[in-house]
Design a protein around this motif. Structure first.
Motif, PDB file in Angstrom:
ATOM      1  N   LYS A 125      52.018  71.334 -53.637  1.00 57.25           N
ATOM      2  CA  LYS A 125      51.574  69.972 -54.065  1.00 57.25           C
ATOM      3  C   LYS A 125      50.192  69.599 -53.676  1.00 57.25           C
ATOM      4  CE  LYS A 125      55.384  66.712 -53.953  1.00 57.25           C
ATOM      5  NZ  LYS A 125      56.112  65.790 -52.933  1.00 57.25           N
ATOM      6  N   GLN A 180      47.880  71.310 -55.978  1.00 56.48           N
ATOM      7  CA  GLN A 180      48.033  70.623 -57.378  1.00 56.48           C
ATOM      8  C   GLN A 180      46.987  69.322 -57.333  1.00 56.48           C
ATOM      9  OE1 GLN A 180      50.671  71.549 -59.525  1.00 56.48           O
ATOM     10  NE2 GLN A 180      50.371  69.925 -61.000  1.00 56.48           N
ATOM     11  N   ARG A 232      42.987  67.904 -59.097  1.00 53.15           N
ATOM     12  CA  ARG A 232      42.934  66.914 -60.037  1.00 53.15           C
ATOM     13  C   ARG A 232      41.370  66.410 -59.849  1.00 53.15           C
ATOM     14  NH1 ARG A 232      46.534  62.414 -57.737  1.00 53.15           N
ATOM     15  NH2 ARG A 232      48.347  63.366 -57.458  1.00 53.15           N
ATOM     16  N   GLY A 233      40.870  66.163 -61.169  1.00 55.84           N
ATOM     17  CA  GLY A 233      39.567  65.530 -61.098  1.00 55.84           C
ATOM     18  C   GLY A 233      38.379  66.636 -61.475  1.00 55.84           C
ATOM     19  N   PHE A 234      39.178  67.917 -61.717  1.00 58.15           N
ATOM     20  CA  PHE A 234      38.295  69.007 -61.850  1.00 58.15           C
ATOM     21  C   PHE A 234      37.489  68.636 -63.291  1.00 58.15           C
ATOM     22  CE2 PHE A 234      37.660  72.930 -64.407  1.00 58.15           C
ATOM     23  CZ  PHE A 234      36.604  73.520 -63.513  1.00 58.15           C
ATOM     24  N   VAL A 235      38.126  68.141 -64.351  1.00 57.46           N
ATOM     25  CA  VAL A 235      37.386  67.949 -65.599  1.00 57.46           C
ATOM     26  C   VAL A 235      36.374  66.855 -65.565  1.00 57.46           C
ATOM     27  CG1 VAL A 235      37.791  66.986 -68.113  1.00 57.46           C
ATOM     28  CG2 VAL A 235      39.381  68.590 -66.796  1.00 57.46           C
ATOM     29  N   LEU A 236      36.515  65.783 -64.677  1.00 55.47           N
ATOM     30  CA  LEU A 236      35.776  64.535 -64.161  1.00 55.47           C
ATOM     31  C   LEU A 236      34.337  65.298 -63.637  1.00 55.47           C
ATOM     32  CD1 LEU A 236      35.311  61.638 -64.673  1.00 55.47           C
ATOM     33  CD2 LEU A 236      36.324  61.615 -62.100  1.00 55.47           C
ATOM     34  N   ALA A 258      32.272  67.388 -66.116  1.00 56.09           N
ATOM     35  CA  ALA A 258      31.596  66.682 -67.050  1.00 56.09           C
ATOM     36  C   ALA A 258      30.628  65.782 -66.462  1.00 56.09           C
ATOM     37  CB  ALA A 258      32.559  65.415 -67.549  1.00 56.09           C
ATOM     38  N   VAL A 259      30.806  65.498 -65.148  1.00 55.02           N
ATOM     39  CA  VAL A 259      29.532  64.822 -64.447  1.00 55.02           C
ATOM     40  C   VAL A 259      28.524  65.730 -63.988  1.00 55.02           C
ATOM     41  CG1 VAL A 259      28.975  63.717 -62.144  1.00 55.02           C
ATOM     42  CG2 VAL A 259      30.897  63.217 -63.273  1.00 55.02           C
ATOM     43  N   LEU A 280      27.967  68.546 -65.691  1.00 50.71           N
ATOM     44  CA  LEU A 280      27.170  68.835 -66.987  1.00 50.71           C
ATOM     45  C   LEU A 280      26.315  67.997 -67.462  1.00 50.71           C
ATOM     46  CD1 LEU A 280      27.660  71.375 -68.500  1.00 50.71           C
ATOM     47  CD2 LEU A 280      28.949  69.991 -70.357  1.00 50.71           C
ATOM     48  N   SER A 281      26.812  66.558 -67.346  1.00 49.57           N
ATOM     49  CA  SER A 281      25.932  65.527 -67.944  1.00 49.57           C
ATOM     50  C   SER A 281      24.801  65.302 -66.908  1.00 49.57           C
ATOM     51  CB  SER A 281      26.689  64.045 -67.967  1.00 49.57           C
ATOM     52  OG  SER A 281      27.617  64.082 -66.936  1.00 49.57           O
ATOM     53  N   ILE A 322      22.210  67.687 -68.192  1.00 51.16           N
ATOM     54  CA  ILE A 322      21.852  67.551 -69.470  1.00 51.16           C
ATOM     55  C   ILE A 322      20.648  66.571 -69.233  1.00 51.16           C
ATOM     56  CG2 ILE A 322      22.021  66.340 -71.726  1.00 51.16           C
ATOM     57  CD1 ILE A 322      24.799  68.099 -71.901  1.00 51.16           C
ATOM     58  N   LEU A 323      21.057  65.535 -68.462  1.00 51.29           N
ATOM     59  CA  LEU A 323      20.186  64.304 -68.042  1.00 51.29           C
ATOM     60  C   LEU A 323      18.753  64.766 -67.366  1.00 51.29           C
ATOM     61  CD1 LEU A 323      22.439  61.296 -66.988  1.00 51.29           C
ATOM     62  CD2 LEU A 323      20.647  61.376 -68.561  1.00 51.29           C
ATOM     63  N   ALA A 369      16.782  66.155 -70.203  1.00 55.60           N
ATOM     64  CA  ALA A 369      16.145  65.071 -70.693  1.00 55.60           C
ATOM     65  C   ALA A 369      15.017  64.447 -70.087  1.00 55.60           C
ATOM     66  CB  ALA A 369      17.374  64.137 -71.065  1.00 55.60           C
ATOM     67  N   LEU A 370      15.084  64.102 -68.959  1.00 53.98           N
ATOM     68  CA  LEU A 370      14.234  63.548 -67.904  1.00 53.98           C
ATOM     69  C   LEU A 370      12.846  64.370 -68.044  1.00 53.98           C
ATOM     70  CD1 LEU A 370      16.201  61.758 -65.227  1.00 53.98           C
ATOM     71  CD2 LEU A 370      15.270  60.593 -67.170  1.00 53.98           C
ATOM     72  N   ASN A 378      50.990  62.644 -63.085  1.00 60.10           N
ATOM     73  CA  ASN A 378      49.804  63.686 -63.212  1.00 60.10           C
ATOM     74  C   ASN A 378      49.446  63.569 -64.566  1.00 60.10           C
ATOM     75  OD1 ASN A 378      49.017  64.680 -60.882  1.00 60.10           O
ATOM     76  ND2 ASN A 378      50.245  66.410 -60.730  1.00 60.10           N
ATOM     77  N   PHE A 431      47.399  60.824 -65.542  1.00 62.72           N
ATOM     78  CA  PHE A 431      46.043  60.640 -65.297  1.00 62.72           C
ATOM     79  C   PHE A 431      45.022  61.594 -65.780  1.00 62.72           C
ATOM     80  CE2 PHE A 431      43.139  59.104 -62.235  1.00 62.72           C
ATOM     81  CZ  PHE A 431      42.280  60.320 -61.572  1.00 62.72           C
ATOM     82  N   GLU A 437      41.605  60.799 -67.255  1.00 59.80           N
ATOM     83  CA  GLU A 437      40.536  61.494 -66.904  1.00 59.80           C
ATOM     84  C   GLU A 437      39.477  62.149 -67.894  1.00 59.80           C
ATOM     85  OE1 GLU A 437      41.148  64.067 -62.990  1.00 59.80           O
ATOM     86  OE2 GLU A 437      41.221  65.491 -64.848  1.00 59.80           O
ATOM     87  N   ALA A 440      36.008  61.461 -69.023  1.00 58.44           N
ATOM     88  CA  ALA A 440      34.961  62.623 -69.104  1.00 58.44           C
ATOM     89  C   ALA A 440      34.364  62.641 -70.294  1.00 58.44           C
ATOM     90  CB  ALA A 440      35.591  63.993 -69.016  1.00 58.44           C
ATOM     91  N   ILE A 451      31.491  60.183 -70.694  1.00 63.02           N
ATOM     92  CA  ILE A 451      30.365  60.294 -69.885  1.00 63.02           C
ATOM     93  C   ILE A 451      29.599  61.297 -70.433  1.00 63.02           C
ATOM     94  CG2 ILE A 451      29.675  61.512 -67.558  1.00 63.02           C
ATOM     95  CD1 ILE A 451      31.910  60.160 -66.273  1.00 63.02           C
ATOM     96  N   PHE A 452      30.176  62.417 -71.142  1.00 62.40           N
ATOM     97  CA  PHE A 452      29.641  63.482 -71.776  1.00 62.40           C
ATOM     98  C   PHE A 452      29.033  62.959 -72.857  1.00 62.40           C
ATOM     99  CE2 PHE A 452      29.374  67.417 -74.124  1.00 62.40           C
ATOM    100  CZ  PHE A 452      28.686  68.166 -73.731  1.00 62.40           C
ATOM    101  N   SER A 460      25.688  61.070 -72.046  1.00 60.86           N
ATOM    102  CA  SER A 460      24.794  61.853 -71.790  1.00 60.86           C
ATOM    103  C   SER A 460      24.020  62.714 -72.873  1.00 60.86           C
ATOM    104  CB  SER A 460      25.271  62.909 -70.335  1.00 60.86           C
ATOM    105  OG  SER A 460      26.325  63.587 -70.999  1.00 60.86           O
ATOM    106  N   LEU A 516      20.472  62.268 -74.154  1.00 60.73           N
ATOM    107  CA  LEU A 516      19.680  63.577 -74.464  1.00 60.73           C
ATOM    108  C   LEU A 516      18.811  63.561 -75.790  1.00 60.73           C
ATOM    109  CD1 LEU A 516      18.892  66.384 -73.082  1.00 60.73           C
ATOM    110  CD2 LEU A 516      20.579  67.159 -74.729  1.00 60.73           C
ATOM    111  N   ILE A 567      16.181  60.925 -75.894  1.00 59.07           N
ATOM    112  CA  ILE A 567      14.985  60.891 -75.151  1.00 59.07           C
ATOM    113  C   ILE A 567      14.130  62.388 -75.756  1.00 59.07           C
ATOM    114  CG2 ILE A 567      14.019  62.091 -72.931  1.00 59.07           C
ATOM    115  CD1 ILE A 567      16.108  60.238 -71.591  1.00 59.07           C
ATOM    116  N   VAL A 568      14.947  63.229 -76.224  1.00 60.84           N
ATOM    117  CA  VAL A 568      14.225  64.586 -76.887  1.00 60.84           C
ATOM    118  C   VAL A 568      13.515  63.978 -78.298  1.00 60.84           C
ATOM    119  CG1 VAL A 568      14.670  66.566 -78.232  1.00 60.84           C
ATOM    120  CG2 VAL A 568      15.792  66.064 -76.192  1.00 60.84           C
TER     121      VAL A 568
END
Lengths: 166, 192
Positions: free
Chosen positions: A4, A7, A11-15, A18-19, A21-22, A25-26, A29-30, B9, B12, B16, B20, B23-24, B27, B31, B34-35
């Motif tokens: 459990k 498991q 959770r929150g792996f995708v999030l 994404a964070v 990765l973004s 990318i940011l 860009a900056l 599960n 969520f 989620e 995601a 957010i992606f 961004s 990008l 800005i590019v």
């Protein structure tokens, strides 16, 4: 129980992914934005450099004209408004005194260039033979609206100095 | 108990994923924005630098001409007067400026090479566009491709011994017109 927990931890792996990765990318860009911004700043400073240099050069020419371009040097000679002028403004070549004032003589030229530039000039002459003259002109890219001492609070102001000895 | 947990599960993960993706997306849009603005700004900065150097060159040509006329005047003439006659087409009072073409600049003329360049008035205030020759790397009016830069020289005679010179370069960045102007005052400070 262990299962459990694992498991739950997954959770929150995708999030998270994404964070992360973004943010990558940011960051890219900056970085790009910073490069282009720097280029614009560089271009602006190249422009200010020329403004300041041409202001200094105009000031040197003004001093040379009133010292050696006319038959008798106008420095240290009390002059009336309108007698001596450069770039359309009256310049006092006697430190504002009514009686002949000794070297060095200071004067300010404004507005020059596109109306923002100005220059400060100091002319020094030795009293013993052979008489040597030094013209020191400092040109500024901004401060042309200041009619007293050519000063400005602009932190990006550019100064260029020309020195002429003869 | 186990069933309900699994259900929870599943739900969520969907939210989620949506979060995601959003957010992606944000961004990626940031990008791209800005590019694209970065590319526009870089192109503008490049053009601005070229325009600055062209405007500087304009002033320096006029300066060189003044120096040449004053230092090496032909016999029996007054250099300063010759200089003013040469650049009369650029006088703001006579029209809307002039342009110079250094094609005729002849270095075999050991005394006054610079005065061989031609100065022509801009007809109806419209100066020709400079051409860029990629073989020589020079901007001129005869060979090469349209560079998009237009250079105009203006002069104003402040008084008998002082002339103000303006060198203006205009260019377009996208559909926005830009202008770079430098100005310098030249004096007749060489006694003859």
């Amino acid at each position: 129980m262990v299962n459990k927990k694992i498991q739950k931890n997954k959770r929150g792996f995708v999030l998270l992914f994404a964070v992360v990765l973004s943010s990558i990318i940011l960051t890219i860009a900056l970085g790009l934005a910073k490069i282009s911004f720097q280029e614009i700043v560089f271009g602006t400073s190249a422009r200010s450099t020329n403004e300041a240099f041409f202001a200094a050069d105009t000031a040197v020419e003004c001093a040379l004209y009133y010292d050696i371009g006319i038959s008798i040097s106008a420095f240290g000679v009390p002059s009336a408004q309108g007698d001596t002028s450069c770039a359309g403004t009256f310049v006092d070549l006697n430190n504002g005194s009514d009686t002949p004032d000794p070297s060095p003589w200071n004067f300010v030229l404004f507005p020059l260039g596109s109306g923002q530039a100005c220059a400060k000039v100091t002319v020094t002459k030795t009293t013993v033979d052979p008489v040597t003259t030094q013209v020191l002109a400092r040109g500024y890219s901004s401060g042309g609206s200041n009619t007293v001492d050519c000063s400005a609070s602009n932190p990006n102001r550019v100064e260029r100095e020309l020195e002429v000895n003869y | 108990m186990k069933f309900s947990l699994k259900q929870k599960n599943k739900g969520f993960t969907l939210i989620e994923t949506l979060v995601a993706i959003s957010i992606f997306t944000v961004s990626v849009i940031a990008l791209l924005t800005i590019v694209s603005s970065g590319i526009t700004d870089t192109l503008y900065a490049k053009k601005k630098m070229a325009a600055i150097y062209l405007a500087q060159e304009g002033i320096e040509y006029m300066r060189n001409m003044r120096d040449t006329y004053l230092l090496y005047p032909p016999n029996g003439t007054v250099g300063w007067d010759d200089f003013k006659v040469k650049i009369e087409d650029c006088n703001t009072d006579n029209g809307k400026g002039c342009y110079f073409n250094d094609q005729a600049l002849d270095f075999n003329d050991q005394i006054q090479p610079i005065i061989d360049i031609t100065i022509s008035p801009c007809v109806a205030g419209v100066c020709p566009t400079l051409l860029y020759d990629s073989l020589t790397g020079k901007y001129n009016y005869t060979t090469g491709v349209n560079s998009g830069f237009v250079r105009r020289i203006n002069i104003t005679n402040i008084n008998a011994h002082e002339t103000q010179i303006y060198s203006t370069v205009t260019f377009m960045n996208g559909s926005v017109p830009y202008e770079i102007t430098f100005s310098e005052n030249l004096f007749n400070w060489i006694r003859q």
